[in-house]
Design an enzyme around this catalytic site. Structure first.
Site, PDB file in Angstrom:
ATOM      1  N   ASP A   9       0.528 -61.874 -49.189  1.00 49.06           N
ATOM      2  CA  ASP A   9       0.597 -60.469 -49.601  1.00 49.06           C
ATOM      3  C   ASP A   9       2.065 -60.182 -49.925  1.00 49.06           C
ATOM      4  O   ASP A   9       2.941 -61.016 -49.679  1.00 49.06           O
ATOM      5  CB  ASP A   9       0.099 -59.561 -48.464  1.00 49.06           C
ATOM      6  CG  ASP A   9       0.151 -58.088 -48.842  1.00 49.06           C
ATOM      7  OD1 ASP A   9      -0.290 -57.751 -49.958  1.00 49.06           O
ATOM      8  OD2 ASP A   9       0.650 -57.267 -48.059  1.00 49.06           O
ATOM      9  N   SER A  10       2.321 -58.959 -50.408  1.00 46.64           N
ATOM     10  CA  SER A  10       3.702 -58.567 -50.679  1.00 46.64           C
ATOM     11  C   SER A  10       4.483 -58.311 -49.392  1.00 46.64           C
ATOM     12  O   SER A  10       5.708 -58.318 -49.406  1.00 46.64           O
ATOM     13  CB  SER A  10       3.708 -57.294 -51.518  1.00 46.64           C
ATOM     14  OG  SER A  10       3.064 -56.245 -50.789  1.00 46.64           O
ATOM     15  N   GLY A  42       2.999 -53.008 -56.240  1.00 46.86           N
ATOM     16  CA  GLY A  42       2.203 -52.051 -57.016  1.00 46.86           C
ATOM     17  C   GLY A  42       2.830 -51.538 -58.294  1.00 46.86           C
ATOM     18  O   GLY A  42       2.117 -51.099 -59.197  1.00 46.86           O
ATOM     19  N   CYS A  72      -4.141 -59.577 -50.888  1.00 42.89           N
ATOM     20  CA  CYS A  72      -3.460 -58.503 -51.611  1.00 42.89           C
ATOM     21  C   CYS A  72      -4.379 -58.091 -52.752  1.00 42.89           C
ATOM     22  O   CYS A  72      -4.802 -58.935 -53.547  1.00 42.89           O
ATOM     23  CB  CYS A  72      -2.144 -59.044 -52.166  1.00 42.89           C
ATOM     24  SG  CYS A  72      -1.331 -57.937 -53.322  1.00 42.89           S
ATOM     25  N   GLU A 151       5.436 -50.119 -44.831  1.00 45.33           N
ATOM     26  CA  GLU A 151       6.432 -51.187 -44.658  1.00 45.33           C
ATOM     27  C   GLU A 151       7.572 -50.729 -43.742  1.00 45.33           C
ATOM     28  O   GLU A 151       8.215 -51.532 -43.086  1.00 45.33           O
ATOM     29  CB  GLU A 151       7.005 -51.630 -46.016  1.00 45.33           C
ATOM     30  CG  GLU A 151       6.081 -52.531 -46.804  1.00 45.33           C
ATOM     31  CD  GLU A 151       5.939 -53.943 -46.207  1.00 45.33           C
ATOM     32  OE1 GLU A 151       6.936 -54.512 -45.740  1.00 45.33           O
ATOM     33  OE2 GLU A 151       4.804 -54.459 -46.209  1.00 45.33           O
ATOM     34  N   CYS A 183      -6.017 -51.449 -50.937  1.00 38.74           N
ATOM     35  CA  CYS A 183      -4.709 -52.091 -50.758  1.00 38.74           C
ATOM     36  C   CYS A 183      -4.682 -52.480 -49.295  1.00 38.74           C
ATOM     37  O   CYS A 183      -5.024 -51.666 -48.423  1.00 38.74           O
ATOM     38  CB  CYS A 183      -3.578 -51.123 -51.078  1.00 38.74           C
ATOM     39  SG  CYS A 183      -1.963 -51.665 -50.460  1.00 38.74           S
ATOM     40  N   HIS A 185      -2.494 -52.836 -47.158  1.00 38.96           N
ATOM     41  CA  HIS A 185      -1.632 -52.073 -46.235  1.00 38.96           C
ATOM     42  C   HIS A 185      -2.383 -50.878 -45.623  1.00 38.96           C
ATOM     43  O   HIS A 185      -2.087 -50.470 -44.501  1.00 38.96           O
ATOM     44  CB  HIS A 185      -0.415 -51.516 -46.984  1.00 38.96           C
ATOM     45  CG  HIS A 185       0.672 -52.512 -47.252  1.00 38.96           C
ATOM     46  ND1 HIS A 185       0.554 -53.489 -48.198  1.00 38.96           N
ATOM     47  CD2 HIS A 185       1.908 -52.658 -46.693  1.00 38.96           C
ATOM     48  CE1 HIS A 185       1.685 -54.201 -48.227  1.00 38.96           C
ATOM     49  NE2 HIS A 185       2.514 -53.704 -47.316  1.00 38.96           N
TER      50      HIS A 185
HETATM   51  N1  DGL Z   1      -1.011 -54.967 -49.969  1.00 40.70           N
HETATM   52  C1  DGL Z   1      -1.012 -55.163 -51.375  1.00 40.70           C
HETATM   53  C2  DGL Z   1      -2.310 -54.775 -52.026  1.00 40.70           C
HETATM   54  O1  DGL Z   1      -3.333 -54.927 -51.399  1.00 40.70           O
HETATM   55  C3  DGL Z   1       0.273 -54.870 -52.134  1.00 40.70           C
HETATM   56  C4  DGL Z   1       0.835 -53.505 -52.052  1.00 40.70           C
HETATM   57  C5  DGL Z   1       2.188 -53.396 -52.726  1.00 40.70           C
HETATM   58  O2  DGL Z   1       3.053 -54.211 -52.434  1.00 40.70           O
HETATM   59  O3  DGL Z   1       2.369 -52.497 -53.555  1.00 40.70           O
HETATM   60  O4  DGL Z   1      -2.361 -54.380 -53.157  1.00 40.70           O
END
Ligand code: DGL
Length: 270
Positions: A9-10, A42, A72, A151, A183, A185
């Site tokens: 993931d990011s 994103g 992600c 984050e 997402c 997160h």
């Molecule tokens: N957690 C990621 C997703 O599911 C990336 C979110 C991001 O870094 O913008 O899209």
């Protein structure tokens, strides 16, 4: 023999997927890579996201992964079909499992999706849901403020509640009955979302059906010795910061040993 599951993931978002996979498959090994140098994904260009995803998968494969979970939504939307073609390895993404689960739960097939700007622009959730049920109504909402908050370790409080209210309002106006957290997160905000959303709206965390999908690819747990699998964590940014925030959220002792790696910039592998 236990498998080694590679996840990426990011940043810390994919840990919500890893949490479910660890619950379900505690005897397999896992390698997690958070590309914190490039978070948030994103608002990045699709070509850059594809290049990053290929570079990360090369790392995970070299580290011994024999199955990859793209934890992600943004890269599942933009890079996963290309990754699947390029590597001779099973890949699982988070978009289709979430789409299926939302359709299973939604009484009136009015489904809202919260996601990053890049995921919304890709319309991946819309396509995944419509391919399963062309009659379903899908309402996409980009939530650019949420990933930076999460984050930074902010998962509750007035700032988070304000953002959640702002992103819920347009979907509630559309009378959605189900919301996909599109997402990885966002599940860290589930308590706030449940508190702020209109009663009765079902919240879908795609991590659960994604973990269930792995079942078909892994040797059964009871065929493995009783030893717990090992978990390794890598980031491309500051390992201390990642470990601290992730530990606050999940309490996994292994996070203390998070290591920083430098990913080689590879040419766009298309
Ligand atoms: N957690 C990621 C997703 O599911 C990336 C979110 C991001 O870094 O913008 O899209």
């Amino acid at each position: 023999m236990p498998y080694t599951i590679g996840l990426f993931d990011s940043g810390i978002g994919g840990l919500t997927v890893m949490r479910e996979i660890r619950r379900r498959f505690p005897h397999h090994h896992m390698i997690y890579l958070g590309d914190t140098k490039h978070v948030p994904y994103g608002n990045r260009h699709p070509e850059e996201l594809i290049r990053l995803a290929f570079t990360i998968v090369d790392f995970l494969v070299a580290a011994g992964a024999n199955i990859i979970v793209d934890a992600c939504n943004t890269t599942s939307a933009l890079a996963l079909p290309l990754l699947k073609k390029a590597y001779n390895l099973p890949f699982i993404g988070v978009i289709e499992p979430g789409a299926r689960e939302a359709l299973r739960l939604s009484p009136n097939k009015r489904i809202g999706v919260w996601a990053t700007q890049a995921t919304v622009a890709s319309q991946a959730h819309l396509q995944a849901i419509k391919s399963l049920d062309p009659e379903a109504q899908v309402f996409l909402q980009a939530c650019p403020c949420l990933v930076p908050l999460i984050e930074a370790g902010k998962t509750r409080g007035p700032e988070v509640e304000r953002a959640v209210r702002e992103y819920m309002a347009p979907l509630e106006q559309q009378d959605i009955d189900t919301l996909i957290l599109g997402c990885t997160h966002y599940p860290f905000l589930t308590p706030v979302i449940k508190k702020m959303a209109q009663k009765g709206i079902k919240i879908v965390d795609p991590a659960l059906p994604t973990a269930a999908e792995l079942e078909g690819f892994l040797p059964p747990e009871n065929a493995l010795s009783g030893e717990k699998g090992q978990c390794l964590f890598y980031v491309t940014g500051d390992p201390g910061r990642f470990a601290e925030i992730a530990f606050q959220l999940l309490g996994w002792p292994e996070l203390k040993y998070t290591q920083q790696i430098k990913l080689e910039k590879l040419p766009l592998a298309l």
